[in-house]
Enzyme design. Structure first.
Site, PDB file in Angstrom:
ATOM      1  N   ASP A 171      49.479  55.013  35.424  1.00 11.64           N
ATOM      2  CA  ASP A 171      48.247  54.617  36.115  1.00 11.64           C
ATOM      3  C   ASP A 171      47.988  53.129  35.835  1.00 11.64           C
ATOM      4  O   ASP A 171      47.882  52.722  34.677  1.00 11.64           O
ATOM      5  CB  ASP A 171      47.090  55.479  35.573  1.00 11.64           C
ATOM      6  N   ASP A 206      42.873  50.936  44.743  1.00 11.25           N
ATOM      7  CA  ASP A 206      41.566  50.271  44.944  1.00 11.25           C
ATOM      8  C   ASP A 206      40.454  51.122  44.340  1.00 11.25           C
ATOM      9  O   ASP A 206      39.614  50.651  43.561  1.00 11.25           O
ATOM     10  CB  ASP A 206      41.356  50.099  46.452  1.00 11.25           C
ATOM     11  N   SER A 245      51.061  48.636  49.538  1.00  8.77           N
ATOM     12  CA  SER A 245      51.235  49.159  50.906  1.00  8.77           C
ATOM     13  C   SER A 245      52.002  50.477  50.999  1.00  8.77           C
ATOM     14  O   SER A 245      52.218  50.965  52.113  1.00  8.77           O
ATOM     15  CB  SER A 245      51.940  48.128  51.827  1.00  8.77           C
ATOM     16  N   THR A 246      52.427  51.026  49.868  1.00  5.63           N
ATOM     17  CA  THR A 246      53.260  52.246  49.961  1.00  5.63           C
ATOM     18  C   THR A 246      52.435  53.531  49.907  1.00  5.63           C
ATOM     19  O   THR A 246      53.000  54.624  49.872  1.00  5.63           O
ATOM     20  CB  THR A 246      54.279  52.287  48.789  1.00  5.63           C
ATOM     21  N   GLY A 247      51.141  53.420  49.899  1.00 13.46           N
ATOM     22  CA  GLY A 247      50.294  54.638  49.884  1.00 13.46           C
ATOM     23  C   GLY A 247      49.638  54.818  51.228  1.00 13.46           C
ATOM     24  O   GLY A 247      50.310  55.091  52.234  1.00 13.46           O
TER      25      GLY A 247
HETATM   26  N1  APR Z   1      48.064  53.494  39.481  1.00 14.54           N
HETATM   27  C1  APR Z   1      49.259  53.055  39.998  1.00 14.54           C
HETATM   28  N2  APR Z   1      49.651  53.301  41.253  1.00 14.54           N
HETATM   29  C2  APR Z   1      48.814  54.027  42.026  1.00 14.54           C
HETATM   30  C3  APR Z   1      47.558  54.504  41.569  1.00 14.54           C
HETATM   31  C4  APR Z   1      47.204  54.204  40.231  1.00 14.54           C
HETATM   32  N3  APR Z   1      46.043  54.609  39.703  1.00 14.54           N
HETATM   33  N4  APR Z   1      46.966  55.176  42.604  1.00 14.54           N
HETATM   34  C5  APR Z   1      47.827  55.124  43.643  1.00 14.54           C
HETATM   35  N5  APR Z   1      48.933  54.454  43.296  1.00 14.54           N
HETATM   36  C6  APR Z   1      50.124  54.158  44.105  1.00 14.54           C
HETATM   37  C7  APR Z   1      50.297  54.969  45.354  1.00 14.54           C
HETATM   38  O1  APR Z   1      50.966  56.168  45.057  1.00 14.54           O
HETATM   39  C8  APR Z   1      51.158  54.037  46.194  1.00 14.54           C
HETATM   40  O2  APR Z   1      52.509  54.171  45.839  1.00 14.54           O
HETATM   41  O3  APR Z   1      49.978  52.819  44.565  1.00 14.54           O
HETATM   42  C9  APR Z   1      50.686  52.641  45.777  1.00 14.54           C
HETATM   43  C10 APR Z   1      49.775  51.972  46.797  1.00 14.54           C
HETATM   44  O4  APR Z   1      48.946  52.968  47.365  1.00 14.54           O
HETATM   45  P1  APR Z   1      47.430  52.664  47.846  1.00 14.54           P
HETATM   46  O5  APR Z   1      46.563  52.511  46.693  1.00 14.54           O
HETATM   47  O6  APR Z   1      47.115  53.693  48.870  1.00 14.54           O
HETATM   48  O7  APR Z   1      47.507  51.232  48.530  1.00 14.54           O
HETATM   49  P2  APR Z   1      48.056  50.792  49.949  1.00 14.54           P
HETATM   50  O8  APR Z   1      49.134  51.663  50.453  1.00 14.54           O
HETATM   51  O9  APR Z   1      48.357  49.338  49.797  1.00 14.54           O
HETATM   52  O10 APR Z   1      46.810  50.976  50.926  1.00 14.54           O
HETATM   53  C11 APR Z   1      45.698  50.115  50.743  1.00 14.54           C
HETATM   54  O11 APR Z   1      44.198  51.963  50.597  1.00 14.54           O
HETATM   55  O12 APR Z   1      42.881  52.391  48.808  1.00 14.54           O
HETATM   56  C12 APR Z   1      42.883  51.849  50.064  1.00 14.54           C
HETATM   57  O13 APR Z   1      41.206  50.166  50.017  1.00 14.54           O
HETATM   58  C13 APR Z   1      42.605  50.381  50.035  1.00 14.54           C
HETATM   59  O14 APR Z   1      42.436  50.212  52.409  1.00 14.54           O
HETATM   60  C14 APR Z   1      43.264  49.937  51.303  1.00 14.54           C
HETATM   61  C15 APR Z   1      44.506  50.805  51.368  1.00 14.54           C
END
Ligand code: APR
Length: 313
Positions: free
Chosen positions: A9, A33, A121-123
């Protein structure tokens, strides 16, 4: 730059700066975020609001980065960056690479000595992990920075495995190059310096009718000196085992080696492999590399790596 991978995390990481995968509003969201704002507390959002009321009235543009306090997090700063939403039709790789470059620049400007990135960007933004990993590692490696400790935190074992293949792939290749003594490399570059224009012009043989109705296939006639250079590329582990077919389709360095001078030397090895292995499937692949400048770009990049980084140089 050494990139360390960590599973876990991001809000638990101790570092000077933690990079947030934000959105343009800077008002929080889910994923990274959400976790950062939840664990970091209201002070972060407070500063984001001030940024929105001043420099970023229209929001933080995709690919850019800005720092705020880290609030309750075990860090001094959060660097918010906005990744591109993945598109199968539009190439947004440069925007994703910019997130890493700009975050590193902001960290350097702050004097941060350690920075931790998520897989931007991978989430929620759905960028395929392998492609995101290659873009992230390439962007970080190509960015000169005073930040000593750069970590990427992966939230799942699958994500970690993908990034590990990309990071260690490069490191394995470079370790393979460095394992060969300096005089072997000097011998290669001496041979390269002896190549004449005639060595770079490839005549073709064959093509004549050997029996009525049977024509011998044409074949390239490479000079002995050039073949010796190619042989040495193999012996020096510049030719590496990897899926060069798939790589060639996705890599910006294929076919002419454009941008290779700024790329990690591992990509010079990958490009060399694509041509050396490619010659086994298509006569003249190496001639094409001589013609389009790729071979020269590969040899130049190897020579610079040797001069700058080979332990025995
Ligand atoms: N720690 C590390 N990695 C994490 C965590 C954490 N606590 N939570 C999620 N992840 C991973 C996800 O599994 C993914 O591989 O971080 C990566 C990015 O995922 P997101 O947080 O969804 O970010 P992203 O894909 O860039 O999308 C950004 O999502 O949360 C919203 O406000 C944000 O609109 C924006 C969008």
């Amino acid at each position: 730059m050494r990139i360390r991978l960590v599973k876990g995390d991001i809000t638990r990481q101790h570092a000077d700066a933690i990079v947030n995968a934000a959105n343009s509003s800077l008002m929080g969201g889910g994923g990274v975020d959400g976790a950062i704002h939840r664990r970091g507390g209201p002070a972060i959002l407070e500063e984001c609001r001030k940024l929105r009321a001043s420099r970023y009235g229209k929001g933080l543009p995709t690919g850019q980065a800005v720092a705020t306090t880290a609030g309750e997090l075990p860090a001094r700063w959060v660097i918010h960056t906005v990744g591109p939403v993945y598109s199968a039709t539009e190439d947004r790789s440069e925007l994703l690479a910019s997130c890493y470059r700009e975050s590193l620049r902001v960290a350097g400007d702050l004097g941060a000595e350690s920075v931790v990135f998520p897989a931007i960007s991978t989430g929620i933004y759905r960028w395929p992990m392998e492609s995101a990993a290659e873009i992230a590692v390439r962007a970080l490696r190509a960015t000169a920075s005073g930040v000593a400790d750069v970590r990427i935190v992966l939230f799942s074992p699958e994500a970690y495995a993908v990034f590990d293949r990309v990071v260690s792939g490069d490191e394995n290749i470079v370790a393979g190059l460095a394992a060969h003594p300096a005089e072997r490399w000097r011998h290669l570059f001496t041979l390269v310096d002896q190549l004449t224009p005639a060595d770079r012009e490839v005549p073709w043989g064959g093509g004549q009718e050997t029996r009525p109705g049977v024509t011998q296939m044409p074949y390239p006639i490479y000079s002995q000196r050039f073949l010796e250079v190619v042989r040495l590329l193999g012996e020096l582990d510049v030719v590496v085992p990897f899926d060069w077919g798939a790589w060639s389709k996705a890599s910006p360095y294929f076919p002419e080696g454009r941008g290779l001078a700024e790329a990690p030397v591992a990509d010079a090895a990958r490009l060399a492999t694509a041509y050396v292995r490619g010659e086994r499937f298509t006569d003249g692949a190496l001639e094409y590399a001589l013609e389009n400048g790729a071979m020269q770009a590969i040899l130049d990049r190897l020579r610079r790596w040797f001069a700058d980084e080979h332990p025995g140089r």
